[in-house]
Scaffold this active site. Structure first.
Site, PDB file in Angstrom:
ATOM      1  CB  SER A 190      -0.950  -0.043   1.191  1.00 60.99           C
ATOM      2  OG  SER A 190      -2.049   0.773   0.989  1.00 60.99           O
ATOM      3  CG  ASP A 433      -6.469  -2.973  -4.012  1.00 61.06           C
ATOM      4  OD1 ASP A 433      -7.279  -2.289  -3.359  1.00 61.06           O
ATOM      5  OD2 ASP A 433      -5.242  -2.753  -4.007  1.00 61.06           O
ATOM      6  CG  HIS A 458      -5.017  -2.888  -0.354  1.00 62.19           C
ATOM      7  ND1 HIS A 458      -4.693  -2.125  -1.453  1.00 62.19           N
ATOM      8  CD2 HIS A 458      -4.419  -2.276   0.689  1.00 62.19           C
ATOM      9  CE1 HIS A 458      -3.957  -1.098  -1.088  1.00 62.19           C
ATOM     10  NE2 HIS A 458      -3.759  -1.178   0.211  1.00 62.19           N
TER      11      HIS A 458
END
Length: 502
Positions: A190, A433, A458
């Site tokens: 991320s 995602d 994710h």
């Protein structure tokens, strides 16, 4: 970005009820590896991780790496952990796998991240995990209260400082273990995936390569994707169940219709069993929005969240007639669990991590997340940069710099630019995602590789492996480790060619 198993959650919070960013531009995108609020197991438990081989350390870190004023020489204690169990040693120039922390505590990362632990023995690697400044226990100025107090202390929280922190610690680790030629592979997810890619580009003399998992490197004003975050949320729900999608789509007007009645907010509070009275229909709509976003972003087995929500919404319980909002509430219960009441602010608690991430989102990590016309499960409300800037300026007293990330890291025209000077980066994304819309989804060169999966969520590829992992996920992880292994092998051969000890 605590981008929770994000890690990523979308949230709003304020310290006073007088400050509230309107819905059209309310979403501050929090990147994280796993959800810190929702858990994947039915009983709310998490997978147990053996941390007995880990040793915790604290590094005396410089406050400001880029100026030479007296204050810049202040230091703070930065937490990191090392697992040397399977390391091949300095004489063999065995590799180092380094996890670059994101907007979360080191404890949360250690509980969620499996890629290093799962592959360390195969590579004979030293494992290093580093906590990001201003998160967890890594607090400048002596305490979270002081560090998060105002813009003057928060001003040292940015991506460039974090990368410099990581550089200092990794060089310290190499010196500590007397291993000058051990190659380092940095890994992040991320926001941490963005940091990993940027670290390889900014510090190629330290990191041989990077795995950037679910890194929305192109989700900025200058590189805004054609379709946004909520396009994927809409798409995943619609593909899971057209009926569920339509129920959610029709619910927003129904919520407003009920709220408009005399005592309408009380009716909604009772309908959704809220812990506190609603101040407006926005409260429950924002709560539901986050439920759906989290369900898609962290949609993973064994109990896939979108299916759980939709199965409950679509159910026809015996001896009861469900109205539309009954069905919506059933979806909430299916995901959050059966509770005596539901806190509509459960995703927006003003924790230290959330306060720090709010600062980063309001200074440089400005992602234009809105509700565009293609995001048909939600009422249209495009991102409004002017209002976003005004809200951040009112709250922090500083103006966001929405173009700074693209200026500093140079990610415009990513294919044209990176193929000229970049190398050894894996960009991994699951196309289910929502943040994949801002990811690098195609190979740029032979060594700048995009690995995508249709059903991935994710940061799923770097989380702990499980016997229930689908075959496509096992294959994805194997591709990644083979690429990394090839980088290390090439590097070891280069050392031999240079007559350096291997």
């Amino acid at each position: 970005m605590s981008l929770p198993y994000t890690i990523l959650i979308l949230f709003i919070f304020s310290t006073s009820s007088s400050y509230l960013i309107p819905l059209a531009h309310s979403k501050i995108a929090r990147l994280g590896i796993s959800s810190k609020t929702l858990k994947n197991e039915p009983d709310g438990s998490t997978q147990k991780v053996d941390e007995s081989d880990l040793k915790m350390y604290y590094f005396n870190q410089t406050l400001d790496h880029f100026t030479f004023t007296p204050e810049s020489y202040m230091t703070f204690q930065q937490r990191y952990a090392i697992d040397s169990t399977h390391w091949g040693g300095a004489k063999a120039n065995a590799p180092i796998l380094a996890f670059l922390g994101e907007e979360s505590s080191l404890d949360s990362d250690l509980a969620a991240i499996g890629f290093l632990r799962d592959n360390g023995p195969r590579l004979n690697a030293l494992l290093v995990y580093i906590e990001h400044r201003y998160y967890g226990e890594t607090m400048p100025f002596g305490s979270a209260e002081e560090a998060l107090k105002n813009a003057s202390t928060l001003g040292y929280l940015n991506a460039a400082q974090a990368l410099a922190d990581y550089a200092a610690i990794l060089l310290h680790v190499k010196e500590k273990y007397s291993t000058n030629h051990s190659p380092i592979i940095v890994i992040g997810g991320s926001y941490g995936g963005m940091l990993a890619a940027w670290f390889r580009l900014k510090y190629p003399h330290i990191a041989l390569g990077a795995l950037a998992s679910s890194a929305p490197l192109l989700y900025f004003e200058d590189t805004r994707p054609k379709f946004g975050y909520y396009y994927i949320v809409t798409k995943v729900f619609k593909e899971a169940s057209e009926r569920c999608y339509n129920t959610i789509r029709n619910s927003w007007k129904e919520i407003d219709r009920v709220a408009g009645k005399p005592n309408g907010l009380s009716i909604l509070s009772k309908q959704f069993k809220t812990c506190d009275p609603l101040n407006g229909s926005f409260d429950i709509k924002d709560f539901l929005d986050t439920i759906y976003a989290e369900a898609v972003q962290y949609n993973r087995g064994p109990n896939f969240w979108v299916a759980k929500v939709c199965n409950a919404i679509n159910a026809n319980p015996p001896n009861r007639r469900y109205n539309l909002l009954d069905r919506i509430f059933a979806g909430v219960v299916a995901l959050v669990g059966n509770r005596t009441c539901y806190d509509t602010k459960m995703f927006a608690q003003p924790t230290n991590n959330n306060i720090a991430w709010r600062w980063q989102s309001c200074s440089e990590i400005v992602m234009p997340v809105g509700y565009d016309k293609q995001d048909t499960m939600f009422p249209t409300a495009p991102f409004n940069m002017t209002s976003y800037i005004d809200g951040c300026k009112s709250y922090h007293g500083v103006t966001p710099r929405p173009h700074w990330i693209t200026t500093y890291f140079g990610i415009q025209e990513v294919k044209l630019i990176l193929q000229k000077f970049g190398s050894n980066i894996i960009f991994s994304n699951g196309l289910s995602d929502p943040y994949s819309v801002g990811g690098v989804l195609e190979d740029i060169s032979d060594t700048l590789v995009a690995i995508t999966t249709k059903n991935g969520s994710h940061c799923l590829d770097i989380t702990l492996k499980s016997k229930e992992d689908p075959e496509w996920l096992v294959i994805q992880r194997e591709k990644e480790i083979k690429v990394i292994d090839s980088w290390i092998s090439t590097y070891q051969n280069d050392l031999r060619d240079l007559n350096m000890p291997v």
